[in-house]
Scaffold this motif. Structure first.
Motif, PDB file in Angstrom:
ATOM      1  N   HIS A 249       0.730  -1.196   0.088  1.00 35.91           N
ATOM      2  CA  HIS A 249      -0.054  -0.052   0.006  1.00 35.91           C
ATOM      3  C   HIS A 249       0.918   1.168   0.060  1.00 35.91           C
ATOM      4  N   ASN A 250       2.001   1.205  -0.804  1.00 36.50           N
ATOM      5  CA  ASN A 250       2.936   2.288  -0.804  1.00 36.50           C
ATOM      6  C   ASN A 250       2.377   3.579  -1.194  1.00 36.50           C
ATOM      7  N   ASP A 251       1.683   3.761  -2.036  1.00 33.35           N
ATOM      8  CA  ASP A 251       1.180   4.831  -2.553  1.00 33.35           C
ATOM      9  C   ASP A 251       0.053   5.575  -1.235  1.00 33.35           C
ATOM     10  N   ALA A 252      -0.699   4.627  -0.923  1.00 37.04           N
ATOM     11  CA  ALA A 252      -1.560   5.338   0.430  1.00 37.04           C
ATOM     12  C   ALA A 252      -0.833   5.708   1.310  1.00 37.04           C
ATOM     13  N   LEU A 253       0.290   5.068   1.777  1.00 40.53           N
ATOM     14  CA  LEU A 253       1.276   5.300   3.015  1.00 40.53           C
ATOM     15  C   LEU A 253       2.274   6.236   2.757  1.00 40.53           C
ATOM     16  N   GLU A 254       2.666   6.766   1.434  1.00 45.76           N
ATOM     17  CA  GLU A 254       3.701   7.540   1.270  1.00 45.76           C
ATOM     18  C   GLU A 254       3.633   8.715   2.070  1.00 45.76           C
ATOM     19  N   PRO A 255       2.381   9.527   2.258  1.00 42.46           N
ATOM     20  CA  PRO A 255       2.555  10.636   3.086  1.00 42.46           C
ATOM     21  C   PRO A 255       3.085  10.433   4.637  1.00 42.46           C
ATOM     22  N   VAL A 256       2.760   9.308   5.079  1.00 41.46           N
ATOM     23  CA  VAL A 256       3.487   8.641   6.550  1.00 41.46           C
ATOM     24  C   VAL A 256       4.802   8.641   6.452  1.00 41.46           C
ATOM     25  N   ARG A 257       5.338   7.923   5.386  1.00 41.27           N
ATOM     26  CA  ARG A 257       6.706   7.651   5.110  1.00 41.27           C
ATOM     27  C   ARG A 257       7.759   8.908   5.189  1.00 41.27           C
ATOM     28  N   ALA A 258       6.864   9.822   4.373  1.00 38.11           N
ATOM     29  CA  ALA A 258       7.588  11.164   4.247  1.00 38.11           C
ATOM     30  C   ALA A 258       7.547  11.812   5.496  1.00 38.11           C
ATOM     31  N   TRP A 259       6.447  11.739   6.209  1.00 41.34           N
ATOM     32  CA  TRP A 259       6.506  12.568   7.458  1.00 41.34           C
ATOM     33  C   TRP A 259       7.452  11.977   8.379  1.00 41.34           C
ATOM     34  N   PHE A 260       7.554  10.660   8.707  1.00 39.39           N
ATOM     35  CA  PHE A 260       8.537  10.019   9.465  1.00 39.39           C
ATOM     36  C   PHE A 260      10.162  10.493   8.971  1.00 39.39           C
ATOM     37  N   GLU A 261      10.273  10.626   7.714  1.00 41.19           N
ATOM     38  CA  GLU A 261      11.657  10.944   7.168  1.00 41.19           C
ATOM     39  C   GLU A 261      11.874  12.315   7.678  1.00 41.19           C
ATOM     40  N   ALA A 262      10.903  13.144   7.661  1.00 40.45           N
ATOM     41  CA  ALA A 262      10.931  14.682   7.934  1.00 40.45           C
ATOM     42  C   ALA A 262      11.330  14.622   9.774  1.00 40.45           C
ATOM     43  N   GLN A 263      10.820  13.935  10.240  1.00 41.03           N
ATOM     44  CA  GLN A 263      10.913  13.589  11.818  1.00 41.03           C
ATOM     45  C   GLN A 263      12.255  12.938  12.233  1.00 41.03           C
ATOM     46  N   GLY A 264      13.101  12.487  11.473  1.00 44.31           N
ATOM     47  CA  GLY A 264      14.322  11.586  11.390  1.00 44.31           C
ATOM     48  C   GLY A 264      14.101  10.242  12.150  1.00 44.31           C
ATOM     49  N   ILE A 265      12.857   9.794  11.732  1.00 44.59           N
ATOM     50  CA  ILE A 265      12.555   8.320  12.053  1.00 44.59           C
ATOM     51  C   ILE A 265      12.818   7.273  10.796  1.00 44.59           C
ATOM     52  N   LEU A 266      13.757   6.207  11.125  1.00 41.82           N
ATOM     53  CA  LEU A 266      14.164   5.508  10.026  1.00 41.82           C
ATOM     54  C   LEU A 266      13.045   4.510   9.639  1.00 41.82           C
ATOM     55  N   THR A 267      12.792   4.474   8.209  1.00 39.47           N
ATOM     56  CA  THR A 267      11.578   3.441   7.776  1.00 39.47           C
ATOM     57  C   THR A 267      12.018   2.408   6.996  1.00 39.47           C
ATOM     58  N   GLU A 268      13.304   2.630   6.640  1.00 41.53           N
ATOM     59  CA  GLU A 268      13.881   1.485   5.418  1.00 41.53           C
ATOM     60  C   GLU A 268      14.728   0.262   6.074  1.00 41.53           C
ATOM     61  N   VAL A 269      15.186   0.506   7.015  1.00 41.22           N
ATOM     62  CA  VAL A 269      15.851  -0.769   7.965  1.00 41.22           C
ATOM     63  C   VAL A 269      15.367  -1.165   9.130  1.00 41.22           C
ATOM     64  N   PRO A 270      15.640  -2.440   9.633  1.00 40.26           N
ATOM     65  CA  PRO A 270      15.088  -2.572  10.887  1.00 40.26           C
ATOM     66  C   PRO A 270      15.797  -1.757  11.999  1.00 40.26           C
ATOM     67  N   LEU A 271      15.427  -1.633  13.088  1.00 37.13           N
ATOM     68  CA  LEU A 271      15.836  -0.630  14.091  1.00 37.13           C
ATOM     69  C   LEU A 271      17.188  -1.447  14.583  1.00 37.13           C
ATOM     70  N   SER A 272      18.071  -0.909  14.787  1.00 37.76           N
ATOM     71  CA  SER A 272      19.304  -1.405  15.481  1.00 37.76           C
ATOM     72  C   SER A 272      19.081  -1.219  16.776  1.00 37.76           C
ATOM     73  N   GLN A 273      19.533  -2.334  17.791  1.00 38.74           N
ATOM     74  CA  GLN A 273      19.227  -2.255  19.053  1.00 38.74           C
ATOM     75  C   GLN A 273      20.607  -1.893  19.881  1.00 38.74           C
TER      76      GLN A 273
END
Length: 531
Positions: free
Chosen positions: A507-531
């Motif tokens: 559902h990439n197109d519908a969720l793109e605004p969320v991904r872009a907002w996360f990116e602007a907040q400095g929240i990584l979305t493309e890789v698993p979180l490092s622990q």
């Protein structure tokens, strides 16, 4: 008073209750109680009238008086129900056990006993009374639904499916049964309910049925890999639900603000806590793997799952003594700053004890939203272990959005809008950073993707954090026979797999605004979180 006169009054009071005439029921029951004080029926019916009027605290002593005059299964079952409503779980469990021992012959009492057992997490014990209720009234959809749900929680999928199908056969538009059936197992192109669901939706008039039917169709279309209809049905259901709730993120933001304001002072909750090391708290955003970790840990011979307890929120609310009806709100959070940590810990252990199997060294409490209380937990139970699940934020948003959480719960009102979920995730992420700063090494942050990709390595890390010795059973969590009363029931009865990783990309197109907002907040979305 003669036996016949007393019986006439009882019949009149019950008839008034049946049609909702609480005033008349109370009047007649009061006469019966006054003129035949040793007869339990007058006291019982007076208590039921108070309960129907919403006066649960006033109803309980009246029903207790009835029980003291000669315990009857009906009276004990209703007492158990009322005690559950007052969050007096231990007393409720005892009353339900006593009622069941009396072998009630009416279906309502049997169903009530089962509901109480289910509420305290004993789903296996609920099967007996639910089955007996259905045997007496096989066409009652409420009784059969409860049996179906309990069967599903216990992994008896075929039984659950048969019961849901029986409900639908009598009530083709029963949205609750349709939705429960759709999430019971994964649907396939060869075996699904899409056509039947579409037909039910066309005829549905009640908003609650439409919500569940749209949600069921979304789930089945996703199982079939059909992204467009999945999102259509889901967005339709969620938009209606958000409008109905009139939710604004500001209400949750105020709670986060209050928690941060209270705990930003590292001296909050001064004093020693309760030393008990039995609890293991599994926290995190919902739908991020908390049930999976609960199954892994409860597969260990030293650990039993107590389910999703409300024990910590209720302990804090009880001791804070705020007057609001909400369990958590800014006023309650700020009032809790002056509480004794030991008192919180002891109040928690007392409440949790009603849900914990006797003799277990440790128990898990997997209420995800206990992340809001991680500071209280760290102070009140310093020897307890805390594990926080972290999942790719985009999958977290999608998983929260696609799930139909309990409609009566205030915890998950944010989940009906993608932007609201993103805002909530960001505040969760910020709060976890605060807990890590204030309580370093107290909380293990466990990545869902890492656990899926490196099961043994991450399981060893998990067990080590919880001070548990290695046990091979933790690798075979899917063979755990204990009940699962969450939407993840079907998934955790399968071996570890990565089916849930990257689901949002469909559902990439519908969720793109969320991904872009996360990116602007400095929240990584493309890789698993490092622990």
């Amino acid at each position: 008073m003669s036996a016949n006169a007393a019986q006439d009054l009882e019949v009149k009071a019950r008839a008034a209750l049946a049609v909702g005439d609480v005033t008349e029921a109370a009047r007649v029951a009061a006469i019966l109680a006054q003129q035949s004080p040793d007869d339990p029926q007058g006291w019982f019916l007076l208590g039921m009238a108070e309960a129907e009027a919403g006066q649960i605290a006033r109803a309980v002593p009246l029903v207790e008086t009835a029980v003291s005059r000669g315990p009857l299964a009906e009276h004990l079952a209703q007492l158990a129900r009322l005690l559950i409503l007052l969050r007096r779980d231990g007393e409720a469990a005892d009353a339900a056990r006593r009622a069941w021992a009396l072998m009630p012959s009416d279906a309502l009492s049997l169903d009530t006993i089962g509901c109480v057992q289910a509420r305290i997490g004993d789903h296996e014990a609920s099967i007996g009374p639910f089955s007996a209720a259905v045997a007496i009234e096989p066409d009652n959809p409420e009784f059969r639904f409860n049996l179906a749900a309990a069967s599903g929680f216990m992994g008896r999928v075929a039984d659950a499916r048969d019961h849901y199908e029986a409900i639908i056969a009598h009530e083709p538009g029963n949205g609750r049964a349709h939705y429960a059936l759709s999430i019971l197992s994964r649907q396939t192109h060869e075996c699904n309910h899409v056509d039947r669901l579409e037909a039910a939706l066309r005829n549905a008039r009640e908003p609650a049925d439409r919500l569940r039917l749209h949600s069921a169709l979304a789930k089945e279309h996703e199982d079939l890999g059909q992204a467009a209809p999945t999102f259509h049905h889901l967005s339709t259901a969620k938009a209606g639900r958000k409008q109905e709730l009139n939710y604004k993120f500001d209400s949750d933001a105020a709670i986060f603000d209050a928690i941060e304001a209270m705990f930003d002072d590292a001296g909050s909750l001064r004093g020693a806590g309760c030393a008990d090391d039995a609890p293991i708290f599994i926290i995190g955003m919902p739908r991020t793997g908390t049930t999976l970790v609960d199954r892994i840990l409860s597969s260990h011979p030293d650990v039993v799952s107590a389910g999703e307890l409300q024990a910590m929120p209720l302990a804090v609310k009880q001791l804070a003594a705020t007057r609001s009806r909400q369990v958590i709100d800014p006023e309650t959070v700020l009032a809790s700053a002056s509480l004794d940590p030991r008192a919180i810990g002891e109040a928690y252990m007392k409440r949790a004890g009603h849900h914990r199997l006797t003799g277990s060294l440790h128990f898990t409490d997997k209420l995800p939203t206990n992340f809001l209380y991680a500071g209280h937990i760290a102070r009140a139970l310093p020897n307890a272990r805390i594990v926080c699940l972290r999942r790719n934020p985009m999958d977290t948003v999608w998983s929260n959005y696609k799930n139909l959480f309990a409609t009566g719960s205030a915890y998950y009102a944010y989940s009906n809008d993608l932007a609201d979920i993103a805002l909530y995730y960001a505040r969760f992420d910020r709060l976890m950073a605060l807990w890590q700063r204030l309580f370093p090494n107290t909380i293990l942050q466990l990545g869902y993707e890492s656990l899926v990709a490196n099961q043994e390595e991450e399981t060893r890390r998990l067990l080590a954090h919880c001070n548990l010795e290695w046990n091979d059973a933790c690798m075979s969590f899917h063979q755990n026979n204990a009940a699962v009363a969450t939407p993840s029931a079907a998934q955790v009865r399968r071996p570890m797999n990565g089916d849930g990783v990257g689901r949002w990309k469909a559902h990439n197109d519908a969720l793109e605004p969320v991904r872009a907002w996360f990116e602007a907040q400095g929240i990584l979305t493309e890789v698993p979180l490092s622990q």
